[in-house]
Design an enzyme around this catalytic site. Structure first.
Site, mmCIF file in Angstrom:
data_model
loop_
_atom_site.group_PDB
_atom_site.id
_atom_site.type_symbol
_atom_site.label_atom_id
_atom_site.label_comp_id
_atom_site.label_asym_id
_atom_site.label_seq_id
_atom_site.Cartn_x
_atom_site.Cartn_y
_atom_site.Cartn_z
ATOM 1 N N ASP B 11 9.353 34.968 34.427
ATOM 2 C CA ASP B 11 8.315 36.213 34.479
ATOM 3 C C ASP B 11 7.203 35.900 33.828
ATOM 4 O O ASP B 11 7.008 35.322 32.856
ATOM 5 C CB ASP B 11 9.151 37.398 33.770
ATOM 6 C CG ASP B 11 10.242 37.999 34.431
ATOM 7 O OD1 ASP B 11 10.438 37.803 35.696
ATOM 8 O OD2 ASP B 11 10.873 38.895 34.053
ATOM 9 N N ASP B 130 15.630 44.290 46.312
ATOM 10 C CA ASP B 130 16.388 44.821 45.098
ATOM 11 C C ASP B 130 17.483 45.815 45.912
ATOM 12 O O ASP B 130 17.095 46.831 46.320
ATOM 13 C CB ASP B 130 15.353 45.389 44.470
ATOM 14 C CG ASP B 130 14.410 44.290 43.445
ATOM 15 O OD1 ASP B 130 15.042 43.268 43.583
ATOM 16 O OD2 ASP B 130 13.281 44.690 43.308
#
Lengths: 193, 274
Positions: B11, B130
């Site tokens: 990230d 997702d």
């Protein structure tokens, strides 16, 4: 000087940085004079066969490639463009290798994406030091048919040439510039031909 | 044989990795370039960089970072997070990213997938999904898993493939961050519904979870973040474990251990006898 052919496909930057990691500068160019004079020519490739071939023909780069006498390396689409014909949008290609480029069969998982080793490996200076267990990175939906210039075979769904050579023309279906140490070894071999 | 891929995910926020790492001695654990290099040396098969910056500054920091990563590592990498336009993609690809991952923008504007596939080729386009189990149905979430839609995950995966996606990055929102293992049911269902490669993500907590998802679903890659960043599993050890359990994985020549040599030979012999 190493020339990387500039055309409408290709991940020229990845190839250039991979060469730089080996300590070699290169130039990305479509200038015929520079290409003819350079010590090595690399035809990189990510893209579609028909538009790539039209781009080369419009600029006379197809006949220029055929006239090259120094070691030439085609990568991925570069390999496919060196074959006689591609099923991808039914495209006439350069005809250096006597092989038709076909699409992997439908209903199989395509693209062939990831690391794969050699099923068999025969002698060519380009593959010096590489072992059948060495994995290289592939990403492609089309493959060349096996032919008399095949120097290494990879197997995904079916066997196809991982590497081919005819005279000064070398071609690989995998991406040496993205294939870690094994890929760097191959690029180094190409520079030492 | 095509190897199963192990993919660490980093990230990125304002050009820095968000979660630190504790498993290797790095001068600067927040530097994505240094971290990427360390993972590549440990025989990670690919990397995914997810930009989670919320500011308008993101483009200014991301492109130069991608250039530095491309120069530093010799394995493929995907960049995602907040990509909404062709221009976003153009900058990332020309900076050296091999693939881009699109998520919310593709759901809001599906033709984006086809546009990107036409321009850069399907192999560059990863559609991130997702998925969340709501009342017995796996549906798609947007905005980093925060908003639940009514779109079934399986039909969206099929549609993404039809539009030209080259790969699907499937994250189970239910399992993400739990360490309880990958969601086998949705991963398996998506793999059986599409003919493009699928990366399983969300929930990895042990080597056994990787074995399970590779053995029981058609996924060709598995992604994890925390597990690798905190050194709970080191990639070469994970690969040793998988190989011992008949899952073929790649080793870099530098990481080839005696176990690798022995297990590799055992699998080759076993395949010969079959």
């Amino acid at each position: 000087m190493i020339a990387i052919l500039k055309y409408n496909s290709g991940n020229t930057m990845s190839v250039q940085v991979a060469l730089r990691r080996l300590g070699h500068d290169s130039v990305v160019t479509s200038d015929p004079e520079i290409l003819l004079k350079s010590d090595r020519v690399i035809i990189p490739g990510v893209g579609e066969a028909r538009s790539a071939m039209s781009h080369l023909r419009e600029r006379g780069l197809d006949s220029l490639i055929l006239s090259l006498k120094q070691p030439v390396l085609g990568i991925c689409l570069g390999l496919q463009l060196m074959c006689s014909r591609s099923e991808e949008n039914d495209t006439e290609c350069l005809g250096i290798f006597d092989a038709v480029v076909r699409r992997f069969p439908p209903d199989e998982r395509v693209p062939h994406m990831g690391w794969n080793n050699f099923e068999s490996l025969s002698g060519t200076p380009l593959l010096k030091g590489l072992e059948p267990d060495d994995d290289l990175y592939y990403v492609h939906s089309y493959y060349a048919e096996l032919n008399s210039d095949t120097k290494a075979i990879c197997n995904y769904i079916l066997p196809f040439p991982a590497a081919m050579q005819r005279d000064n023309f070398h071609a690989v279906q995998f991406h040496p510039e993205k294939s870690a140490e094994a890929g760097a070894r191959l690029l180094k071999n190409f520079l030492e031909l | 044989m095509l190897k199963k891929r192990i993919i660490p995910c980093l990230d990125i926020k304002d050009g820095r990795t968000v979660k630190g790492i504790s498993f290797v001695n790095l001068r600067d654990a927040g530097d994505p370039v240094e971290l990427a290099r360390a993972y590549a040396e440990q025989s990670a098969d690919e990397l995914v960089f997810l930009d989670i910056s919320a500011t308008d500054e993101r483009r200014k920091t991301l492109a130069p970072l991608v250039e530095k990563i491309a120069a530093a590592i010799n394995i493929p990498f995907t960049v995602g997070g907040g990509i909404t336009t062709r221009e976003d993609v153009s900058v990332l690809i020309s900076s050296g990213a091999d693939k881009v991952s699109v998520n919310t923008a593709a759901i809001l504007n599906p033709p984006l997938i086809a546009e990107l596939a036409d321009e850069y080729g399907s192999q560059c386009v990863v559609v991130a999904i997702d998925a969340k189990l709501v009342d017995g149905t796996w549906v798609v979430c947007t905005h980093g898993g925060k908003r639940v839609t009514t779109l079934p995950a399986i039909s969206w995966a099929r549609e993404a493939e039809r539009l030209g996606a080259g790969e699907i990055l499937l994250t189970s929102v239910n399992r993400d961050g739990t360490g309880e293992g990958f969601s086998i049911d949705i991963t398996s269902a998506v793999c059986n519904s599409v003919n493009i490669p699928v990366i399983a993500s969300g929930g990895a907590g042990s080597p056994e979870h990787f074995r399970e998802v590779f053995a029981e679903t058609g996924c060709t890659a598995a992604l994890a973040a925390t597990l690798f960043h905190y050194g709970i599993i080191k990639i070469p050890e994970l690969k040793d474990f998988l190989l011992r359990n008949n899952i073929e994985v790649r080793y870099s020549p530098l990481a080839r251990t005696e176990t690798w040599m022995r297990e590799r030979q055992r699998i080759v012999n076993k395949n010969k006898n079959n």
